[in-house]
Scaffold this active site. Sequence first.
Site, PDB file in Angstrom:
ATOM      1  CG  HIS A   1      38.013  23.872  71.811  1.00 18.51           C
ATOM      2  ND1 HIS A   1      38.363  23.780  70.481  1.00 18.51           N
ATOM      3  CD2 HIS A   1      36.974  23.015  71.971  1.00 18.51           C
ATOM      4  CE1 HIS A   1      37.572  22.894  69.876  1.00 18.51           C
ATOM      5  NE2 HIS A   1      36.727  22.410  70.769  1.00 18.51           N
TER       6      HIS A   1
ATOM      7  CD  GLU B   1      39.959  26.358  68.807  1.00 16.96           C
ATOM      8  OE1 GLU B   1      40.239  25.262  69.325  1.00 16.96           O
ATOM      9  OE2 GLU B   1      38.798  26.758  68.655  1.00 16.96           O
TER      10      GLU B   1
HETATM   11  N1  LIG Z   1      33.357  23.356  71.976  1.00 12.84           N
HETATM   12  C1  LIG Z   1      33.559  22.080  72.105  1.00 12.84           C
HETATM   13  O1  LIG Z   1      34.376  21.643  72.885  1.00 12.84           O
HETATM   14  C2  LIG Z   1      32.749  21.122  71.318  1.00 12.84           C
HETATM   15  C3  LIG Z   1      32.293  21.444  70.075  1.00 12.84           C
HETATM   16  N2  LIG Z   1      31.556  20.535  69.357  1.00 12.84           N
HETATM   17  C4  LIG Z   1      31.094  20.898  68.034  1.00 12.84           C
HETATM   18  O2  LIG Z   1      29.681  21.036  68.052  1.00 12.84           O
HETATM   19  C5  LIG Z   1      29.178  20.840  66.754  1.00 12.84           C
HETATM   20  C6  LIG Z   1      27.856  20.138  66.774  1.00 12.84           C
HETATM   21  O3  LIG Z   1      27.959  18.867  67.361  1.00 12.84           O
HETATM   22  P1  LIG Z   1      26.716  17.874  67.397  1.00 12.84           P
HETATM   23  O4  LIG Z   1      25.503  18.582  67.828  1.00 12.84           O
HETATM   24  O5  LIG Z   1      27.137  16.690  68.162  1.00 12.84           O
HETATM   25  O6  LIG Z   1      26.601  17.488  65.883  1.00 12.84           O
HETATM   26  P2  LIG Z   1      25.314  16.933  65.133  1.00 12.84           P
HETATM   27  O7  LIG Z   1      25.803  16.344  63.869  1.00 12.84           O
HETATM   28  O8  LIG Z   1      24.480  16.103  66.032  1.00 12.84           O
HETATM   29  O9  LIG Z   1      24.515  18.264  64.811  1.00 12.84           O
HETATM   30  C7  LIG Z   1      24.929  19.195  63.874  1.00 12.84           C
HETATM   31  C8  LIG Z   1      23.687  19.758  63.245  1.00 12.84           C
HETATM   32  O10 LIG Z   1      24.075  20.788  62.347  1.00 12.84           O
HETATM   33  C9  LIG Z   1      23.153  20.746  61.288  1.00 12.84           C
HETATM   34  N3  LIG Z   1      23.651  21.454  60.126  1.00 12.84           N
HETATM   35  C10 LIG Z   1      24.513  21.018  59.181  1.00 12.84           C
HETATM   36  N4  LIG Z   1      24.690  21.967  58.257  1.00 12.84           N
HETATM   37  C11 LIG Z   1      23.921  23.020  58.624  1.00 12.84           C
HETATM   38  C12 LIG Z   1      23.694  24.286  58.063  1.00 12.84           C
HETATM   39  N5  LIG Z   1      24.271  24.671  56.917  1.00 12.84           N
HETATM   40  N6  LIG Z   1      22.864  25.121  58.712  1.00 12.84           N
HETATM   41  C13 LIG Z   1      22.253  24.746  59.868  1.00 12.84           C
HETATM   42  N7  LIG Z   1      22.428  23.544  60.424  1.00 12.84           N
HETATM   43  C14 LIG Z   1      23.263  22.690  59.813  1.00 12.84           C
HETATM   44  C15 LIG Z   1      22.955  19.278  61.034  1.00 12.84           C
HETATM   45  O11 LIG Z   1      21.753  19.029  60.334  1.00 12.84           O
HETATM   46  C16 LIG Z   1      22.918  18.724  62.425  1.00 12.84           C
HETATM   47  O12 LIG Z   1      21.605  18.603  62.903  1.00 12.84           O
HETATM   48  C17 LIG Z   1      30.287  20.103  66.006  1.00 12.84           C
HETATM   49  O13 LIG Z   1      30.933  20.964  65.118  1.00 12.84           O
HETATM   50  C18 LIG Z   1      31.283  19.757  67.044  1.00 12.84           C
HETATM   51  O14 LIG Z   1      32.567  19.681  66.593  1.00 12.84           O
HETATM   52  C19 LIG Z   1      31.248  19.310  69.865  1.00 12.84           C
HETATM   53  C20 LIG Z   1      31.669  18.953  71.109  1.00 12.84           C
HETATM   54  C21 LIG Z   1      32.499  19.822  71.926  1.00 12.84           C
HETATM   55  O1  LIG Z   2      38.427  17.359  73.098  1.00 15.66           O
HETATM   56  C1  LIG Z   2      38.032  18.510  73.293  1.00 15.66           C
HETATM   57  O2  LIG Z   2      38.243  19.129  74.332  1.00 15.66           O
HETATM   58  C2  LIG Z   2      37.266  19.220  72.194  1.00 15.66           C
HETATM   59  C3  LIG Z   2      35.938  18.617  71.969  1.00 15.66           C
HETATM   60  C4  LIG Z   2      35.399  18.989  70.646  1.00 15.66           C
HETATM   61  O3  LIG Z   2      35.584  20.049  70.128  1.00 15.66           O
HETATM   62  C5  LIG Z   2      34.604  17.991  69.943  1.00 15.66           C
HETATM   63  O4  LIG Z   2      34.299  16.938  70.527  1.00 15.66           O
HETATM   64  O5  LIG Z   2      34.258  18.252  68.795  1.00 15.66           O
END
Ligand SMILES: NC(=O)C1=CN([C@@H]2O[C@H](COP(=O)(O)OP(=O)(O)OC[C@H]3O[C@@H](n4cnc5c(N)ncnc54)[C@H](O)[C@@H]3O)[C@@H](O)[C@H]2O)C=CC1
Ligand SMILES: O=C(O)CCC(=O)C(=O)O
Length: 529
Positions: free
Chosen positions: A282, A264
């Site tokens: 993203h 990215e």
């Molecule tokens: N596309 C975007 O803009 C965004 C992407 N994200 C991404 O979303 C992801 C998740 O965020 P949250 O739910 O807030 O995190 P979180 O920490 O609340 O949840 C992540 C979950 O993944 C689980 N996990 C860890 N290793 C694992 C494995 N090997 N197999 C299955 N599950 C596993 C954990 O137990 C946890 O419950 C993060 O990587 C974050 O960076 C977050 C916000 C925005």
């Molecule tokens: O700031 C953004 O737009 C990306 C958010 C994201 O990937 C995260 O919060 O992990």
Amino acid sequence: MSKPKVLISDALSPAAVQIFKDRGIEVDFQPNLGKDKDKLAEIIGNYDGLAIRSATKATAKIIDKATRLKVIGRAGIGVDNVEIPAATAKGIIVMNTPFGNSITTAEHAITLMLALAREIPQADASTQAGKWEKNRFMGVEITGKTLGVIGCGNIGSIAADRALGLRMKVIAFDPFLSPERAKDLGVEKVDLDELFKRADFITLHTPLTEKTKNIIDAAALAKMKKGVRIINCARGGLVDEQALVDALNSKHVAGAAFDVFVEEPATSNVLFGHPNVICTPHLGAATTEAQENVALQVAEQMSDYLLNGAISNAVNFPSITAEEAPKLRPFIELAEKLGSFAGQLTESGIAKVQITYEGHVAEMKIKALTSAVLSGLLRPMLGDVNVVSAPVVAKERGMVVDEIVRAAESDYESLITVTVTTERQERSVSGTVYADGKPRLVDIKGIRVDAEFGKSMIYVTNEDKPGFIGKFAGLLGDAKINIATFHLGRTKQGGDAIALVEVDGAVPADVLAKVKALPQVKQVKALVF
Ligand SMILES: NC(=O)C1=CN([C@@H]2O[C@H](COP(=O)(O)OP(=O)(O)OC[C@H]3O[C@@H](n4cnc5c(N)ncnc54)[C@H](O)[C@@H]3O)[C@@H](O)[C@H]2O)C=CC1
Ligand SMILES: O=C(O)CCC(=O)C(=O)O
């Protein structure tokens, strides 16, 4: 004290700028700077705080130039654009906003799932091109279909909840999901192979780690139902992109919707151009509401830390609330000074540090206090160590760190005892904080004292024999060294004794040598606090 200065190097909501200003922090808002790593490296040395989203890469190289940086605040969840070990080693707190964009990101996953089910982007492009291809687009209904959620944390569980609202069946794979939580959420906890076998749609919500990298690879794809649709709104690298293209080409996978990519910004990618693929740049967190949430939160958290030492949502340090910070501060100072006292006396490798917390202090943030002891202990030997980096440095050096927590056993309401075991000996030192908020030394090697930590001190261990005090004081007088305070203690009459003397100004080496030459003296050290 001059105002702390913060750089915002990504496109954060301007709400953050206002918060910093309102809190009395100087702020530079340069929303495109994060993309210019050379410029960032050039100016980062001017700031105490760096607020970022995902475009800024806080690499070890940047962190190395960040000579006064105390905190990096990520307005978002993933901190994979920050080299945390480098930040920790430099004593920089790294904090994120773990909930501010969860709903928005879960909504993006659901949006992409529905867009996949009805080929909305493709149908839109075709219709606007004047084709009216009513027979080309035949979607699938999602009611009654099974959604497989990989990673059922904050975002995964919101996505699950929304999918249940759409009358889907939800199964989840997450090693850390308890059966009770799964029940509360209304999802069925399954293992990964079962999820692959049963899911009509799969959505990923884990961080990218060594364990989750390519969690969907060619072998995993082969285990999935024919016609499965895959959504990735978490991190590029969770899915092997080439393997997915192959599975799309063979029609084993009916569609994929990706918000995140291995590289990215993704200006080209093997997935681009495939008729059954939908991509967004993203955008998971990109709503007005989420951006305002994370910007406000990160600015508040960073301000709290820079102004009051309160720590929340740090990924490399325990949290300390704004309420706890003022109560903890004198004990942090005590812990650091006890560590420093022990560290300045230690001349050989440290094998073990045992820290005993007794009384009220035992109910405080022990991890933060232990970090303070370690930083005080290591700084005399290693220089550039602080409370954030000290635990890592201690671990790297193979030091065993034991914490003991117990009710008050002494005369003190709170007592911290630091016992350092080196190759040669074991040495203990204890201290407390009185009502005046000042840290005091109350015990050295089992000998009771009651001394404040002066800026410049002389510590002597000697035999308890007549004549020593007069000669010692005389030597200091001859050298025109003014004595501020003088504390004595001994194990028993004629036994081991100590003298702890606060003096005005530094103690020259030749004066120390003369003290050392006194017949009763075993050891003498100049200490600086
Ligand atoms: N596309 C975007 O803009 C965004 C992407 N994200 C991404 O979303 C992801 C998740 O965020 P949250 O739910 O807030 O995190 P979180 O920490 O609340 O949840 C992540 C979950 O993944 C689980 N996990 C860890 N290793 C694992 C494995 N090997 N197999 C299955 N599950 C596993 C954990 O137990 C946890 O419950 C993060 O990587 C974050 O960076 C977050 C916000 C925005
Ligand atoms: O700031 C953004 O737009 C990306 C958010 C994201 O990937 C995260 O919060 O992990």
